[in-house]
Scaffold this motif. Structure first.
Motif, PDB file in Angstrom:
ATOM      1  N   TYR A  98     -14.810   5.225  14.760  1.00 20.93           N
ATOM      2  CA  TYR A  98     -15.381   4.774  16.111  1.00 20.93           C
ATOM      3  C   TYR A  98     -14.700   3.573  16.556  1.00 20.93           C
ATOM      4  O   TYR A  98     -14.326   2.722  15.719  1.00 20.93           O
ATOM      5  CB  TYR A  98     -16.781   4.499  16.087  1.00 20.93           C
ATOM      6  CG  TYR A  98     -17.702   5.571  15.512  1.00 20.93           C
ATOM      7  CD1 TYR A  98     -17.983   6.661  16.376  1.00 20.93           C
ATOM      8  CD2 TYR A  98     -18.242   5.685  14.477  1.00 20.93           C
ATOM      9  CE1 TYR A  98     -18.840   7.691  16.198  1.00 20.93           C
ATOM     10  CE2 TYR A  98     -19.242   6.607  13.940  1.00 20.93           C
ATOM     11  CZ  TYR A  98     -19.262   7.740  14.765  1.00 20.93           C
ATOM     12  OH  TYR A  98     -20.061   8.902  14.325  1.00 20.93           O
ATOM     13  N   GLU A 132     -18.254   1.927  20.645  1.00 18.53           N
ATOM     14  CA  GLU A 132     -18.814   3.159  20.351  1.00 18.53           C
ATOM     15  C   GLU A 132     -19.927   2.917  19.024  1.00 18.53           C
ATOM     16  O   GLU A 132     -20.742   3.391  18.999  1.00 18.53           O
ATOM     17  CB  GLU A 132     -17.926   4.230  19.745  1.00 18.53           C
ATOM     18  CG  GLU A 132     -17.049   4.675  21.093  1.00 18.53           C
ATOM     19  CD  GLU A 132     -16.166   5.838  20.661  1.00 18.53           C
ATOM     20  OE1 GLU A 132     -16.179   6.909  21.083  1.00 18.53           O
ATOM     21  OE2 GLU A 132     -15.626   5.584  19.522  1.00 18.53           O
ATOM     22  N   TRP A 133     -19.382   1.949  18.183  1.00 19.56           N
ATOM     23  CA  TRP A 133     -20.060   2.008  17.083  1.00 19.56           C
ATOM     24  C   TRP A 133     -21.353   1.207  16.973  1.00 19.56           C
ATOM     25  O   TRP A 133     -21.422   0.003  17.593  1.00 19.56           O
ATOM     26  CB  TRP A 133     -18.953   1.090  15.898  1.00 19.56           C
ATOM     27  CG  TRP A 133     -19.498   1.109  14.479  1.00 19.56           C
ATOM     28  CD1 TRP A 133     -19.372   2.055  13.468  1.00 19.56           C
ATOM     29  CD2 TRP A 133     -20.264   0.216  13.938  1.00 19.56           C
ATOM     30  NE1 TRP A 133     -20.018   1.966  12.463  1.00 19.56           N
ATOM     31  CE2 TRP A 133     -20.454   0.571  12.641  1.00 19.56           C
ATOM     32  CE3 TRP A 133     -20.894  -1.116  14.347  1.00 19.56           C
ATOM     33  CZ2 TRP A 133     -21.334  -0.051  11.697  1.00 19.56           C
ATOM     34  CZ3 TRP A 133     -21.549  -1.722  13.482  1.00 19.56           C
ATOM     35  CH2 TRP A 133     -21.747  -1.293  12.027  1.00 19.56           C
ATOM     36  N   ARG A 176     -25.266   4.798  13.978  1.00 18.87           N
ATOM     37  CA  ARG A 176     -24.287   5.839  13.930  1.00 18.87           C
ATOM     38  C   ARG A 176     -23.195   5.679  12.662  1.00 18.87           C
ATOM     39  O   ARG A 176     -22.980   6.919  12.142  1.00 18.87           O
ATOM     40  CB  ARG A 176     -23.180   5.768  15.215  1.00 18.87           C
ATOM     41  CG  ARG A 176     -22.410   6.647  15.386  1.00 18.87           C
ATOM     42  CD  ARG A 176     -21.696   6.530  16.732  1.00 18.87           C
ATOM     43  NE  ARG A 176     -22.526   6.975  17.788  1.00 18.87           N
ATOM     44  CZ  ARG A 176     -22.550   6.429  19.116  1.00 18.87           C
ATOM     45  NH1 ARG A 176     -21.430   6.135  19.481  1.00 18.87           N
ATOM     46  NH2 ARG A 176     -23.415   6.868  19.637  1.00 18.87           N
ATOM     47  N   ALA A 180     -23.105   8.656   9.557  1.00 20.72           N
ATOM     48  CA  ALA A 180     -21.640   9.270   9.428  1.00 20.72           C
ATOM     49  C   ALA A 180     -20.914   9.106   8.141  1.00 20.72           C
ATOM     50  O   ALA A 180     -19.885   9.301   7.787  1.00 20.72           O
ATOM     51  CB  ALA A 180     -20.879   8.763  10.567  1.00 20.72           C
TER      52      ALA A 180
END
Length: 102
Positions: free
Chosen positions: A84, A88-89, A93, A97
């Motif tokens: 990411y 985004e991170w 998340r 993942a």
């Protein structure tokens, strides 16, 4: 550098003297803990010998750390693991993942 309680790399609280002193105290206590552990290892070596200390402490320490580093490396470089960008991170998340969740 990492053992100096007043090093600039540890000064994350720029506005609060209490925070700076708390961080400095934690670093000094950590330094004392390291010194105590090294002293105990030294005394064990003096009592039972350096070969015994290497056999009982150093070899298992290296073995465990080898596997910790290897597993961490493999988990962070797995080809199926998404990478990411900073925007985004987030924690959830990243946690969902991981390789062991797939």
């Amino acid at each position: 550098m990492h053992f100096n309680a007043f090093c600039t790399c540890f000064v994350s609280c720029k506005h609060s003297l209490t925070c700076k002193l708390s961080s400095a105290l934690q670093i000094v206590l950590s330094d004392f803990g390291l010194a105590a552990a090294l002293y105990v290892l030294y005394m064990a070596a003096q009592t039972w010998g350096w070969f015994w200390l290497i056999k009982v402490y150093v070899v298992p320490y290296l073995f465990v750390n080898f596997w910790l580093v290897t597993i961490t490396y493999l988990q962070h470089t797995h080809p199926n693991l998404p990478h990411y960008e900073d925007d985004e991170w987030d924690w959830l998340r990243g946690a969902l993942a991981t390789v062991d969740r797939r």
